[in-house]
Design an enzyme around this catalytic site. Structure first.
Site, PDB file in Angstrom:
ATOM      1  N   ARG A  78       0.832  -1.208   0.000  1.00 39.51           N
ATOM      2  CA  ARG A  78       0.000   0.000   0.000  1.00 39.51           C
ATOM      3  C   ARG A  78       0.871   1.264   0.000  1.00 39.51           C
ATOM      4  O   ARG A  78       1.027   1.915  -1.012  1.00 39.51           O
ATOM      5  CB  ARG A  78      -0.972  -0.032   1.207  1.00 39.51           C
ATOM      6  CG  ARG A  78      -2.079   0.997   1.143  1.00 39.51           C
ATOM      7  CD  ARG A  78      -1.680   2.386   1.551  1.00 39.51           C
ATOM      8  NE  ARG A  78      -1.219   2.480   2.934  1.00 39.51           N
ATOM      9  CZ  ARG A  78      -0.681   3.577   3.438  1.00 39.51           C
ATOM     10  NH1 ARG A  78      -0.531   4.670   2.703  1.00 39.51           N
ATOM     11  NH2 ARG A  78      -0.236   3.607   4.693  1.00 39.51           N
ATOM     12  N   ASP A  79       1.502   1.564   1.119  1.00 43.74           N
ATOM     13  CA  ASP A  79       2.298   2.797   1.207  1.00 43.74           C
ATOM     14  C   ASP A  79       3.482   2.721   0.239  1.00 43.74           C
ATOM     15  O   ASP A  79       3.887   3.714  -0.367  1.00 43.74           O
ATOM     16  CB  ASP A  79       2.802   2.985   2.649  1.00 43.74           C
ATOM     17  CG  ASP A  79       3.088   4.432   2.996  1.00 43.74           C
ATOM     18  OD1 ASP A  79       3.404   5.207   2.089  1.00 43.74           O
ATOM     19  OD2 ASP A  79       3.001   4.789   4.184  1.00 43.74           O
ATOM     20  N   HIS A  97       4.383   4.784  12.805  1.00 40.49           N
ATOM     21  CA  HIS A  97       4.547   4.658  11.358  1.00 40.49           C
ATOM     22  C   HIS A  97       5.564   5.701  10.927  1.00 40.49           C
ATOM     23  O   HIS A  97       5.237   6.890  10.801  1.00 40.49           O
ATOM     24  CB  HIS A  97       3.157   4.899  10.743  1.00 40.49           C
ATOM     25  CG  HIS A  97       3.097   4.926   9.249  1.00 40.49           C
ATOM     26  ND1 HIS A  97       2.493   3.923   8.513  1.00 40.49           N
ATOM     27  CD2 HIS A  97       3.498   5.851   8.334  1.00 40.49           C
ATOM     28  CE1 HIS A  97       2.533   4.226   7.232  1.00 40.49           C
ATOM     29  NE2 HIS A  97       3.138   5.388   7.091  1.00 40.49           N
ATOM     30  N   HIS A 131       8.301   7.311   8.305  1.00 49.31           N
ATOM     31  CA  HIS A 131       9.032   7.438   7.045  1.00 49.31           C
ATOM     32  C   HIS A 131      10.467   7.793   7.428  1.00 49.31           C
ATOM     33  O   HIS A 131      10.742   8.200   8.561  1.00 49.31           O
ATOM     34  CB  HIS A 131       8.358   8.472   6.138  1.00 49.31           C
ATOM     35  CG  HIS A 131       7.078   7.929   5.549  1.00 49.31           C
ATOM     36  ND1 HIS A 131       6.981   7.482   4.269  1.00 49.31           N
ATOM     37  CD2 HIS A 131       5.857   7.716   6.105  1.00 49.31           C
ATOM     38  CE1 HIS A 131       5.754   7.029   4.041  1.00 49.31           C
ATOM     39  NE2 HIS A 131       5.044   7.165   5.149  1.00 49.31           N
ATOM     40  N   CYS A 177       4.033   9.485   0.445  1.00 51.13           N
ATOM     41  CA  CYS A 177       2.684   9.957   0.158  1.00 51.13           C
ATOM     42  C   CYS A 177       2.792  10.978  -0.975  1.00 51.13           C
ATOM     43  O   CYS A 177       3.517  11.962  -0.847  1.00 51.13           O
ATOM     44  CB  CYS A 177       2.087  10.597   1.411  1.00 51.13           C
ATOM     45  SG  CYS A 177       0.508  11.398   1.109  1.00 51.13           S
ATOM     46  N   ASN A 181       9.014   4.610   3.657  1.00 54.92           N
ATOM     47  CA  ASN A 181       8.901   4.183   5.054  1.00 54.92           C
ATOM     48  C   ASN A 181      10.222   3.557   5.486  1.00 54.92           C
ATOM     49  O   ASN A 181      11.042   3.168   4.659  1.00 54.92           O
ATOM     50  CB  ASN A 181       7.816   3.106   5.200  1.00 54.92           C
ATOM     51  CG  ASN A 181       6.440   3.631   4.880  1.00 54.92           C
ATOM     52  OD1 ASN A 181       6.126   3.899   3.742  1.00 54.92           O
ATOM     53  ND2 ASN A 181       5.620   3.792   5.894  1.00 54.92           N
TER      54      ASN A 181
HETATM   55  P1  HMG Z   1     -12.836  14.095  -3.350  1.00 57.83           P
HETATM   56  O1  HMG Z   1     -11.829  14.759  -4.193  1.00 57.83           O
HETATM   57  O2  HMG Z   1     -13.299  14.806  -2.130  1.00 57.83           O
HETATM   58  O3  HMG Z   1     -14.081  13.896  -4.250  1.00 57.83           O
HETATM   59  O4  HMG Z   1     -12.220  12.668  -2.947  1.00 57.83           O
HETATM   60  P2  HMG Z   1     -15.096  12.719  -4.428  1.00 57.83           P
HETATM   61  O5  HMG Z   1     -15.426  12.052  -3.141  1.00 57.83           O
HETATM   62  O6  HMG Z   1     -16.203  13.311  -5.184  1.00 57.83           O
HETATM   63  O7  HMG Z   1     -14.298  11.721  -5.381  1.00 57.83           O
HETATM   64  C1  HMG Z   1     -13.429  12.126  -6.443  1.00 57.83           C
HETATM   65  C2  HMG Z   1     -13.388  11.032  -7.481  1.00 57.83           C
HETATM   66  O8  HMG Z   1     -12.949   9.817  -6.891  1.00 57.83           O
HETATM   67  C3  HMG Z   1     -14.754  10.709  -8.070  1.00 57.83           C
HETATM   68  O9  HMG Z   1     -14.519  10.202  -9.397  1.00 57.83           O
HETATM   69  C4  HMG Z   1     -15.260   9.584  -7.211  1.00 57.83           C
HETATM   70  O10 HMG Z   1     -16.201   8.777  -7.870  1.00 57.83           O
HETATM   71  C5  HMG Z   1     -13.971   8.812  -6.955  1.00 57.83           C
HETATM   72  P3  HMG Z   1     -15.007  10.985 -10.706  1.00 57.83           P
HETATM   73  O11 HMG Z   1     -16.462  11.194 -10.509  1.00 57.83           O
HETATM   74  O12 HMG Z   1     -14.223  12.274 -10.668  1.00 57.83           O
HETATM   75  O13 HMG Z   1     -14.587  10.094 -11.826  1.00 57.83           O
HETATM   76  N1  HMG Z   1     -13.992   8.092  -5.666  1.00 57.83           N
HETATM   77  C6  HMG Z   1     -13.640   6.808  -5.542  1.00 57.83           C
HETATM   78  N2  HMG Z   1     -13.280   5.870  -6.426  1.00 57.83           N
HETATM   79  C7  HMG Z   1     -12.988   4.647  -5.950  1.00 57.83           C
HETATM   80  N3  HMG Z   1     -13.032   4.337  -4.634  1.00 57.83           N
HETATM   81  C8  HMG Z   1     -13.400   5.246  -3.723  1.00 57.83           C
HETATM   82  C9  HMG Z   1     -13.737   6.538  -4.173  1.00 57.83           C
HETATM   83  N4  HMG Z   1     -14.111   7.656  -3.528  1.00 57.83           N
HETATM   84  C10 HMG Z   1     -14.270   8.605  -4.462  1.00 57.83           C
HETATM   85  N5  HMG Z   1     -13.411   4.926  -2.445  1.00 57.83           N
HETATM   86  C11 HMG Z   1     -11.123  11.054  -1.579  1.00 57.83           C
HETATM   87  C12 HMG Z   1     -12.038  12.277  -1.629  1.00 57.83           C
HETATM   88  C13 HMG Z   1     -10.786  10.829  -0.123  1.00 57.83           C
HETATM   89  C14 HMG Z   1     -11.831   9.869  -2.172  1.00 57.83           C
HETATM   90  C15 HMG Z   1      -9.839  11.364  -2.409  1.00 57.83           C
HETATM   91  O14 HMG Z   1      -9.317  12.583  -2.015  1.00 57.83           O
HETATM   92  C16 HMG Z   1      -8.802  10.268  -2.253  1.00 57.83           C
HETATM   93  O15 HMG Z   1      -8.979   9.169  -2.741  1.00 57.83           O
HETATM   94  N6  HMG Z   1      -7.655  10.552  -1.548  1.00 57.83           N
HETATM   95  C17 HMG Z   1      -6.691   9.515  -1.261  1.00 57.83           C
HETATM   96  C18 HMG Z   1      -5.314  10.070  -1.212  1.00 57.83           C
HETATM   97  C19 HMG Z   1      -4.368   8.983  -0.775  1.00 57.83           C
HETATM   98  O16 HMG Z   1      -4.615   7.807  -0.940  1.00 57.83           O
HETATM   99  N7  HMG Z   1      -3.195   9.384  -0.202  1.00 57.83           N
HETATM  100  C20 HMG Z   1      -2.207   8.489   0.239  1.00 57.83           C
HETATM  101  C21 HMG Z   1      -2.634   7.665   1.435  1.00 57.83           C
HETATM  102  S1  HMG Z   1      -2.467   8.474   2.991  1.00 57.83           S
HETATM  103  C22 HMG Z   1      -0.815   8.226   3.444  1.00 57.83           C
HETATM  104  O17 HMG Z   1      -0.049   7.764   2.646  1.00 57.83           O
HETATM  105  C23 HMG Z   1      -0.392   8.515   4.845  1.00 57.83           C
HETATM  106  C24 HMG Z   1      -0.207   7.236   5.687  1.00 57.83           C
HETATM  107  O18 HMG Z   1       0.719   6.354   5.098  1.00 57.83           O
HETATM  108  C25 HMG Z   1       0.281   7.599   7.093  1.00 57.83           C
HETATM  109  C26 HMG Z   1       1.482   8.536   7.096  1.00 57.83           C
HETATM  110  O19 HMG Z   1       2.500   8.238   6.456  1.00 57.83           O
HETATM  111  O20 HMG Z   1       1.366   9.565   7.760  1.00 57.83           O
HETATM  112  C27 HMG Z   1      -1.535   6.490   5.842  1.00 57.83           C
HETATM  113 MG    MG Z   2       2.859   6.551   5.216  1.00 60.59          MG
END
Ligand code: HMG
Ligand code: MG
Length: 300
Positions: free
Chosen positions: A16-17, A208, A210, A241, A250
């Site tokens: 994932r990450d 967690h 990095h 990220c 990480n």
């Molecule tokens: P949004 O921009 O607020 O808008 O998304 P939305 O909810 O209307 O969705 C936008 C588009 O995504 C739409 O598609 C939805 O249908 C689709 P379009 O109509 O434009 O074609 N959509 C989805 N598709 C599939 N599965 C879903 C889904 N939800 C919406 N579940 C949202 C909000 C949260 C969905 C978006 O901003 C997003 O996906 N963000 C994820 C970003 C991400 O994954 N970042 C990395 C992970 S976090 C991280 O790495 C930190 C961590 O490791 C800890 C650390 O290191 O600190 C965990």
């Molecule tokens: Mg992370």
């Protein structure tokens, strides 16, 4: 060594990450083969993918197929990242033991990463947590930018505590505290744990790290002295990220194992098998991973 736990649980978050930040597409077939390799290392927890917007994280757009087709080891708990109810539905269909919800302690990173204010994220995650618990799943609440934010700088522990309280009150089983940009030093870990551990028992806390500035192992050592026994890591030091500019991968699972086993802490994980899993994904990505351990064994 004195005052260290005898056992630690590592969650391998490489699939994932590790992959979410990679430009190079890894085929579904090869992701599955890699996760199956990881499943046989002795690791007890694997985060296998992410059910987020495929536009935002194209590298993991095959999460549903990956979840359906991986060979499940009954001794491993499989989780995935879930941002909303739609993601939870996909994840439940594909198969998860645990759902990982996520948000940031800092307003700007939360906005860039999930397009919402901190306040408006709560009701969305509360609903996901409730549904996931009703489905009988473990829920981990990731809190990002718990030390430093790439946009806002230093984040105060009280701000982090507030987010943790919201997630735990909503029903999350545990909290993963994320050094998203890998800049923390041990004194920051101490300051945060002093605040958080007044409210939550150590069993509920996962760290967690990095490893951008090479401090992750020192930070883990600090957390071990506080009795923390759960850490996330990625084999080969993959990861980052895409919405946290400058963040490196990480901490490498192999470095963590070298530390833990070296000081006499049990993990149940085979270092040899974990290195093989690292070499596999390094070869699939076609580039050297930022891993001291893989570089070391390649030079033997
Ligand atoms: P949004 O921009 O607020 O808008 O998304 P939305 O909810 O209307 O969705 C936008 C588009 O995504 C739409 O598609 C939805 O249908 C689709 P379009 O109509 O434009 O074609 N959509 C989805 N598709 C599939 N599965 C879903 C889904 N939800 C919406 N579940 C949202 C909000 C949260 C969905 C978006 O901003 C997003 O996906 N963000 C994820 C970003 C991400 O994954 N970042 C990395 C992970 S976090 C991280 O790495 C930190 C961590 O490791 C800890 C650390 O290191 O600190 C965990
Ligand atoms: Mg992370």
């Amino acid at each position: 060594m004195r005052n260290l736990p005898s056992e630690v649980i590592i969650k391998e978050v490489g699939p994932r990450d590790g992959l979410q930040n990679e430009k190079q597409w890894i085929s579904t077939e090869n992701k599955i083969a890699w996760i199956n390799m990881l499943s046989n290392t002795g690791v007890k927890e694997i985060e296998y993918s992410s059910f987020v917007s495929p536009q935002m994280i194209p590298a993991l757009s095959d999460a549903r197929e990956v979840g359906r087709r991986i060979k499940r080891n009954p001794n491993v708990s499989y989780s995935a990242l879930v941002p909303n109810i739609r993601g939870l539905e996909y994840a439940l269909e594909a198969g998860i033991d645990g759902a990982s919800v996520f948000m940031s302690a800092s307003e700007t990173h939360n906005q860039k990463n999930i397009n919402k204010t901190v306040e408006s994220t709560y009701p969305i995650l509360e609903e996901v947590i409730k549904e996931a618990k009703q489905a009988g799943k473990n829920v981990t609440g990731y809190v990002s930018t718990v030390f430093d934010c790439p946009y806002e700088g230093r984040i105060q522990p009280d701000k982090v505590l507030k987010v943790c309280e919201h997630l735990i009150n909503a029903g999350a089983d545990d909290i993963s505290l994320g050094d998203t940009i890998g800049t923390a030093v041990p004194s920051q870990v101490e300051q945060l744990l002093e605040v958080i551990m007044k409210e939550f028992p150590k069993e509920k806390l996962i760290l967690h790290f990095h490893d951008t500035r090479g401090m992750a192992i020192a930070n883990i050592m600090t957390a071990l002295h506080y009795g923390i026994t759960r850490f996330d890591s990625t084999v080969g030091g993959l990861g980052g990220c895409p919405y946290a500019p400058g963040a490196a991968g990480n901490v490498d699972t192999n470095d963590v194992l070298y530390l833990l086993h070296g000081v006499g802490i049990h993990t149940g994980i085979s270092e040899r098998k974990m290195q093989d899993a690292g070499l596999y994904i390094q070869s699939e990505l076609g580039k050297k991973l930022p891993s001291r351990s893989l570089a070391y064994i390649s030079n033997l």
